[in-house]
Design a protein around this motif. Structure first.
Motif, PDB file in Angstrom:
ATOM      1  N   ILE A   1      40.894  47.248   3.563  1.00 36.95           N
ATOM      2  CA  ILE A   1      40.342  46.060   2.777  1.00 36.95           C
ATOM      3  C   ILE A   1      39.270  45.108   3.482  1.00 36.95           C
ATOM      4  O   ILE A   1      38.233  44.763   3.125  1.00 36.95           O
TER       5      ILE A   1
ATOM      6  N   SER B   1      37.635  38.731   6.069  1.00 37.65           N
ATOM      7  CA  SER B   1      37.448  40.125   6.394  1.00 37.65           C
ATOM      8  C   SER B   1      37.905  40.538   8.151  1.00 37.65           C
ATOM      9  O   SER B   1      38.430  41.424   8.469  1.00 37.65           O
TER      10      SER B   1
ATOM     11  N   GLY C   1      43.053  51.566   1.382  1.00 33.02           N
ATOM     12  CA  GLY C   1      42.733  50.217   1.241  1.00 33.02           C
ATOM     13  C   GLY C   1      41.450  50.001   0.797  1.00 33.02           C
ATOM     14  O   GLY C   1      41.253  49.199  -0.167  1.00 33.02           O
TER      15      GLY C   1
ATOM     16  N   ILE D   1      35.182  44.899   2.661  1.00 36.90           N
ATOM     17  CA  ILE D   1      34.853  43.662   2.564  1.00 36.90           C
ATOM     18  C   ILE D   1      33.622  43.288   3.466  1.00 36.90           C
ATOM     19  O   ILE D   1      32.367  42.924   3.346  1.00 36.90           O
TER      20      ILE D   1
ATOM     21  N   TYR E   1      30.507  36.872  -1.832  1.00 35.92           N
ATOM     22  CA  TYR E   1      30.486  37.367  -0.514  1.00 35.92           C
ATOM     23  C   TYR E   1      29.975  36.379   0.452  1.00 35.92           C
ATOM     24  O   TYR E   1      28.519  36.499   0.599  1.00 35.92           O
TER      25      TYR E   1
ATOM     26  N   TYR F   1      40.503  48.340  -2.797  1.00 37.39           N
ATOM     27  CA  TYR F   1      39.544  47.168  -2.803  1.00 37.39           C
ATOM     28  C   TYR F   1      38.574  47.352  -3.816  1.00 37.39           C
ATOM     29  O   TYR F   1      38.197  46.666  -4.419  1.00 37.39           O
TER      30      TYR F   1
ATOM     31  N   LYS G   1      30.624  45.277   2.937  1.00 36.09           N
ATOM     32  CA  LYS G   1      29.764  44.824   1.670  1.00 36.09           C
ATOM     33  C   LYS G   1      28.946  43.690   1.949  1.00 36.09           C
ATOM     34  O   LYS G   1      27.881  43.379   1.430  1.00 36.09           O
TER      35      LYS G   1
ATOM     36  N   TYR H   1      39.502  47.117  -7.277  1.00 30.76           N
ATOM     37  CA  TYR H   1      39.829  45.850  -7.642  1.00 30.76           C
ATOM     38  C   TYR H   1      38.583  44.943  -7.840  1.00 30.76           C
ATOM     39  O   TYR H   1      38.402  44.155  -8.983  1.00 30.76           O
ATOM     40  N   THR H   2      37.662  45.311  -7.160  1.00 28.69           N
ATOM     41  CA  THR H   2      36.317  44.671  -7.243  1.00 28.69           C
ATOM     42  C   THR H   2      35.334  44.998  -8.789  1.00 28.69           C
ATOM     43  O   THR H   2      34.620  44.358  -9.208  1.00 28.69           O
TER      44      THR H   2
END
Length: 110
Positions: free
Chosen positions: A93, A58, A35, A97, A50, A39, A100, A42-43
């Protein structure tokens, strides 16, 4: 892979096996790391902000893995490796998130 013993319990019955070889981490950790990686890839392709909404998302994403882990830990039910992987993937995931957001907020404040 001696370092994996410090990041995962590696119980054989809770790990995936391919051709008789056990994965270096359990099914749930495999899901978490997958995951996280998915992710992060993906980013690289799709950018998004965010903010507080992402923080809430998240946390929501981490709830299934917490429920799966705690209900199994307290003996309320026995989870399967597939369910451990899926909840770990979703939780991974959510965790990346969350991390971050926290890192960005710390860097913004400093």
């Amino acid at each position: 892979m001696a370092i994996t013993k410090y990041i995962c319990h590696r119980k054989p019955e809770r790990s995936f096996h391919i051709h008789g070889h056990q994965f270096p981490v359990c099914a749930r950790c495999t899901g978490f790391y997958t995951g996280l990686l998915v992710y992060l890839i993906y980013t690289l392709i799709y950018k998004h902000g965010y903010d507080l909404n992402m923080l809430i998302i998240s946390i929501i994403l981490m709830i299934p893995v917490a429920i799966d882990g705690f209900t199994q830990y307290f003996g309320l039910r026995e989870s399967t490796n597939n369910l451990r992987f899926i909840t770990g993937f979703i939780g991974g995931i959510g965790l990346i998130i969350f991390l971050k957001i926290i890192i960005r907020w710390i860097l913004y404040v400093l």
